[in-house]
Design a protein around this motif. Structure first.
Motif, PDB file in Angstrom:
ATOM      1  N   ASN A 190       0.811  -1.207   0.000  1.00  0.00           N
ATOM      2  CA  ASN A 190       0.000   0.000   0.000  1.00  0.00           C
ATOM      3  C   ASN A 190       0.849   1.263   0.000  1.00  0.00           C
ATOM      4  OD1 ASN A 190      -1.704   2.111   1.980  1.00  0.00           O
ATOM      5  ND2 ASN A 190      -2.909   1.120   0.375  1.00  0.00           N
ATOM      6  N   ASP A 193       1.578   1.669  -3.701  1.00  0.00           N
ATOM      7  CA  ASP A 193       0.431   1.825  -4.598  1.00  0.00           C
ATOM      8  C   ASP A 193      -0.836   1.799  -3.765  1.00  0.00           C
ATOM      9  OD1 ASP A 193      -1.391   1.895  -6.622  1.00  0.00           O
ATOM     10  OD2 ASP A 193      -0.723   0.070  -7.639  1.00  0.00           O
ATOM     11  N   GLU A 194      -1.212   2.947  -3.260  1.00  0.00           N
ATOM     12  CA  GLU A 194      -2.370   3.021  -2.367  1.00  0.00           C
ATOM     13  C   GLU A 194      -3.693   2.976  -3.113  1.00  0.00           C
ATOM     14  OE1 GLU A 194      -2.476   7.908  -1.962  1.00  0.00           O
ATOM     15  OE2 GLU A 194      -1.790   6.677  -0.280  1.00  0.00           O
ATOM     16  N   GLU A 195      -3.656   3.007  -4.455  1.00  0.00           N
ATOM     17  CA  GLU A 195      -4.891   3.041  -5.237  1.00  0.00           C
ATOM     18  C   GLU A 195      -5.416   1.649  -5.584  1.00  0.00           C
ATOM     19  OE1 GLU A 195      -3.990   5.312  -8.666  1.00  0.00           O
ATOM     20  OE2 GLU A 195      -3.751   7.214  -7.589  1.00  0.00           O
ATOM     21  N   HIS A 196      -4.624   0.617  -5.319  1.00  0.00           N
ATOM     22  CA  HIS A 196      -5.050  -0.725  -5.726  1.00  0.00           C
ATOM     23  C   HIS A 196      -4.861  -1.707  -4.580  1.00  0.00           C
ATOM     24  CE1 HIS A 196      -5.897  -4.002  -8.511  1.00  0.00           C
ATOM     25  NE2 HIS A 196      -4.871  -4.653  -7.997  1.00  0.00           N
ATOM     26  N   ARG A 212      -2.734  -5.357 -10.587  1.00  0.00           N
ATOM     27  CA  ARG A 212      -3.199  -4.242 -11.412  1.00  0.00           C
ATOM     28  C   ARG A 212      -2.878  -4.575 -12.868  1.00  0.00           C
ATOM     29  NH1 ARG A 212      -3.905   1.435 -11.033  1.00  0.00           N
ATOM     30  NH2 ARG A 212      -3.352   1.534  -8.825  1.00  0.00           N
TER      31      ARG A 212
END
Length: 214
Positions: A190, A193-196, A212
């Motif tokens: 996280n 890449d906190e968006e996925h 992703r």
């Protein structure tokens, strides 16, 4: 090398020649006023037409008797079909043309594919998230867990699977230890890449890994 769109005659009376599409509309047919004349009764007087719109070349069948085909698919009368380099146009089963657009081809070659979310280098025990190396690296147990999940992507991995793969069958590991390992791994991913959400919990079953997509 030509810079204008063109087509190559690959079958027919004028086989082997190249015709540049340097003006539009560009017509094909039996009529003498067409830009490319095909002298055959199987070809309509105005059989097909090339058009240029928004940097794209289109071919239209102009209501011909014996049809216009692109890559073996017959076009509906007056249908505009967007051409790509390498497409084959069949005019009334008399003449076959190969479309080429050097400018479009050059643009395609310059496209850079998006970097997928997460990638493992098993040999070096390194993790890359969206093209960037995870630093500091994962602990051995975190890397083992991630490797197990990734190699079983979109499949459920149970606690027992994790226990066996990460610690081996001879070590007594409780659920709290497994939960703590999963939590630490989630946190590290996280941070990059906190968006996925890469690790998904299937309550009552186990964990799933979902990368992703590129």
């Amino acid at each position: 090398m030509p810079t204008a769109p063109c087509f190559h005659v690959i079958q027919g009376d004028r086989e082997g020649i190249q015709i540049n599409l340097d003006r539009f509309p560009f017509t094909i047919g039996r009529a003498r006023e067409c830009d490319f004349v095909v002298d055959s009764q199987d070809v309509s007087r105005l059989h097909a037409q090339f058009e240029f719109d928004h940097q794209q070349v289109y071919v239209l069948d102009m209501g011909s008797t014996n049809g216009t085909y692109v890559n073996n698919r017959q076009l509906v009368a007056h249908e505009r079909f967007k051409l790509r380099a390498g497409d084959e146009i069949n005019v009334g089963n008399v003449t076959r043309l190969m479309f080429d657009d050097p400018a479009t081809t050059a643009q395609i070659e310059e496209v850079r594919l998006p970097t997928p979310g997460l990638r493992l280098d098993d040999m070096a025990a390194q993790v890359y998230v969206r093209g960037e190396r995870l630093d500091p690296p994962l602990s051995p147990s975190q890397f083992s867990l991630l490797s197990l999940l990734m190699h079983n992507e979109d499949a459920v991995v149970t606690r027992e699977d994790i226990r066996q793969y990460v610690w081996g069958g001879d070590v007594d590991v409780n659920d709290q230890t497994i939960d703590a390992l999963v939590s630490r791994l989630r946190k590290r991913l996280n941070e990059m890449d906190e968006e996925h959400e890469y690790i998904i919990t299937r309550r009552g079953f186990g964990l799933m890994f979902r990368n992703r997509r590129a």
